[in-house]
Design a protein around this motif. Structure first.
Motif, short mmCIF file in Angstrom:
data_model
loop_
_atom_site.label_atom_id
_atom_site.label_comp_id
_atom_site.label_asym_id
_atom_site.label_seq_id
_atom_site.Cartn_x
_atom_site.Cartn_y
_atom_site.Cartn_z
N ALA A 1 0.82 -1.22 0.00
CA ALA A 1 0.00 0.00 0.00
C ALA A 1 0.85 1.26 0.00
CB ALA A 1 -0.94 -0.01 1.21
N GLY A 2 2.03 1.19 0.61
CA GLY A 2 2.88 2.38 0.68
C GLY A 2 4.00 2.37 -0.33
N MET A 3 3.77 1.77 -1.49
CA MET A 3 4.81 1.72 -2.51
C MET A 3 5.19 3.13 -2.95
SD MET A 3 4.96 -0.46 -6.09
CE MET A 3 3.90 0.60 -7.06
N PRO A 4 6.48 3.46 -2.94
CA PRO A 4 6.91 4.82 -3.29
C PRO A 4 6.43 5.23 -4.68
CG PRO A 4 8.73 3.57 -2.36
CD PRO A 4 7.62 2.60 -2.57
N ALA A 5 6.11 6.50 -4.84
CA ALA A 5 5.58 7.00 -6.11
C ALA A 5 6.60 6.88 -7.23
CB ALA A 5 5.13 8.44 -5.95
N PHE A 6 7.90 6.94 -6.90
CA PHE A 6 8.90 6.88 -7.97
C PHE A 6 8.93 5.50 -8.61
CE2 PHE A 6 11.47 5.16 -4.50
CZ PHE A 6 12.24 4.22 -5.14
N LEU A 7 8.47 4.47 -7.89
CA LEU A 7 8.38 3.13 -8.50
C LEU A 7 7.20 3.03 -9.43
CD1 LEU A 7 9.30 0.69 -5.57
CD2 LEU A 7 10.68 1.31 -7.57
N GLY A 8 6.09 3.64 -9.06
CA GLY A 8 4.93 3.59 -9.96
C GLY A 8 3.64 3.92 -9.26
N THR A 9 2.76 4.57 -9.99
CA THR A 9 1.39 4.81 -9.55
C THR A 9 0.47 4.12 -10.55
OG1 THR A 9 2.01 6.97 -8.64
CG2 THR A 9 -0.33 6.56 -9.02
N TYR A 10 -0.51 3.37 -10.04
CA TYR A 10 -1.34 2.55 -10.90
C TYR A 10 -2.77 3.07 -10.94
CZ TYR A 10 2.26 -1.00 -11.53
OH TYR A 10 3.42 -1.65 -11.89
N SER A 11 -3.40 2.91 -12.12
CA SER A 11 -4.80 3.31 -12.30
C SER A 11 -5.72 2.24 -11.74
CB SER A 11 -5.10 3.53 -13.78
OG SER A 11 -4.97 2.30 -14.49
N ASN A 12 -7.01 2.52 -11.76
CA ASN A 12 -7.99 1.54 -11.28
C ASN A 12 -8.00 0.29 -12.14
OD1 ASN A 12 -8.77 3.30 -9.24
ND2 ASN A 12 -10.35 4.26 -10.51
N GLN A 13 -7.55 0.41 -13.39
CA GLN A 13 -7.49 -0.75 -14.28
C GLN A 13 -6.21 -1.55 -14.12
OE1 GLN A 13 -8.31 2.43 -15.45
NE2 GLN A 13 -10.50 1.90 -15.27
N GLY A 14 -5.36 -1.16 -13.15
CA GLY A 14 -4.14 -1.90 -12.89
C GLY A 14 -2.99 -1.57 -13.82
N GLN A 15 -3.06 -0.42 -14.52
CA GLN A 15 -1.99 -0.02 -15.43
C GLN A 15 -1.17 1.12 -14.81
OE1 GLN A 15 -1.15 -1.50 -18.35
NE2 GLN A 15 -2.72 -3.01 -17.84
#
Length: 498
Positions: free
Chosen positions: A323-337
């Motif tokens: 849940a706390g994955m850093p933003a620099f690794l990635g932010t995902y949409s509701n569709q999982g992309q």
């Protein structure tokens, strides 16, 4: 004790499909190939028992046409484990960390094949487990758990998940042995056959159903006109529908790209440097050794795309579980992309709507400069990766200068004007094979990215289309060779196929 001695009791006892004792007639090879193809289609249309099909999603998504199989079926993992195991073994073999002589030592050949099977089994389990137990990609159907409990089998949701995992794992193992059956008893390879089947299914579906482009296809429209489910304006039987179907820019571009890739691959397969050969003892017996432009074929592209798929695989797991994955690794949409971060830039572009920001289908948070970086990374990954994996492929499959020189020497042939010596032939081959391998690998990578950018019929990925065309072309050549040897049995003895 070396690792070979410790692992030999396990690796030497891995299940194996026996090779035919003698020559397999061409008709029987076709029967085996057709039979495995039917089984493949059969398994791709069976949903695992206990799966909530309506809530499932494709874990591989955009890589499906390359990794074959079918989402939500027993062959959910497709050929992914086979390709991943091949990548690992090629890297280990290229670094000479295995210490196996697969060319001259039969014992090492058995160990290598056993190690490959063991890795495929392990990767199948590691691939299927996250799909079932994390992220909700293959959720269990609560109704099934409830029905089993009422029937006196209190499995619960977790028990149904274990059941789904077992079925998908078995499917991954089955496709391994299906590939081995085709390779030993059929025509071509199982991996190539499954890719052709998967891509062809998408292309044919794309021709007859434009649902991916927001329009029904021919048969869908006809059915809709009869039962009244499709608006008349979308039917090709009306002037407006026919205009939309035939003159939509997206449809025309997809059709053009598909035809262009077909043509360019067939042309590239015919471009070659032919090295003249003559028999050392039989006067007048001459031949040519062809060094094709796509010398390593397009199969190394499977390795490149599989590596990218595994990277995105990791990103989706981290996103769903951290849940706390850093933003620099990635932010995902509701569709999982991924829509930002490292995993976004490492995610290959698969269609027009992922880079044409003026179409208005890209999230507002994605800026044009982000798309440019993503495109640059994808191009670099495919071109450089295609060249590197092509080199690995050539060296590990006996297509390199040294192995080729030995094959020419053992066949009794020589290059006119040069001494009949393996080292001399090897030096001649080194003038062509390494350079052509790199150029061909980079060219295939560039074509794959270009096809993805422009789009294809059925939304097949560019790599998948390249693979399907090239594998089909090679399959045609192999069938022609088999027919020739069937008509002239003496040729089987000359080529050592008896």
């Amino acid at each position: 004790m070396s690792w070979k001695e410790a692992a030999e009791p396990v690796l030497s006892r891995m299940p194996v499909v026996e090779r035919p004792a003698g020559h397999v007639p061409f008709k029987r090879k076709l029967m085996w190939t057709a039979g495995i193809l039917i089984v493949y289609f059969f398994l791709t249309n069976i949903n695992p028992f206990g799966l909530d099909v309506g809530q499932s999603s494709d874990f591989f998504g955009q890589f499906r046409s390359v990794l074959a199989g079918s989402s939500g079926s027993l062959l959910q993992v497709g050929i992914g484990p086979i390709v991943t195991a091949s990548i690992v073994l090629q890297l280990l073999g290229g670094a000479n960390l295995l210490g196996l002589d697969t060319e001259n030592d039969p014992r090492d050949q058995v160990l290598y094949q056993g190690l490959q099977k063991l890795l495929v089994i392990i990767v199948s389990a590691l691939t299927a487990a996250p799909m079932v137990f994390t992220g909700g990609f293959l959720p269990a159907d609560p109704a099934v758990a409830e029905a089993l409990t009422k029937a006196g089998i209190p499995m619960g949701t977790f028990g149904v998940q274990v059941l789904i995992f077992a079925q998908i794992f078995v499917g991954g193992v089955l496709i391994l042995f299906m590939d081995e059956i085709v390779s030993k008893w059929g025509v071509g390879s199982g991996v190539g056959l499954f890719i052709i089947a998967s891509v062809s299914q998408q292309i044919v579906g794309g021709f007859f159903s434009f649902s991916a482009l927001g329009r029904p296809g021919f048969f869908a429209s006809w059915y809709g006109v009869i039962v009244g489910d499709v608006p008349a304006s979308l039917s090709p039987f009306t002037a407006e529908g026919l205009q939309n179907l035939l003159f939509d820019p997206g449809n025309i571009l997809a059709l053009f790209t598909t035809v262009f890739i077909f043509g360019i691959v067939v042309y590239a397969e015919s471009v070659r440097v032919e090295i003249p050969l003559s028999h050392a003892r039989v006067k007048g017996a001459r031949g040519r050794f062809p060094v094709k432009l796509i010398y390593a074929s397009v199969l190394p592209m499977i390795l490149v795309r599989a590596l990218q798929a595994n990277i995105q695989f990791l990103g989706q797991i981290l996103s769903s579980q951290w849940a706390g994955m850093p933003a620099f690794l990635g932010t995902y949409s509701n569709q999982g992309q991924p829509i930002s971060g490292l995993f976004y830039y490492l995610n290959p572009i698969q269609s027009r709507d992922q880079w044409m920001w003026f179409l208005g289908e890209i999230p507002a948070s994605v800026e044009p400069w982000m798309i440019a970086i993503r495109l640059g990374v994808d191009l670099t990954f495919m071109i450089v990766g295609g060249a590197i994996f092509a080199i690995f492929w050539v060296e590990t499959t006996g297509m390199g200068p040294e192995a080729t020189a030995k094959q020419i020497q053992n066949s009794g042939m020589q290059i006119p004007g040069f001494r009949r010596n393996p080292q001399v032939v090897e030096k001649v081959m080194e003038r062509y094979i390494p350079q052509v391998t790199v150029i061909g690998g980079a060219l295939v990578g560039l074509l794959a990215v270009m096809a993805n950018l422009l789009g294809t019929i059925g939304q097949v990925s560019g790599t998948g289309l390249l693979l399907a065309v090239s594998i089909t072309y090679k399959l045609y050549e192999e069938i022609a060779e088999e027919q020739l040897m069937e008509m002239h049995p003496m040729m089987r003895q000359m080529f050592g196929n008896e």
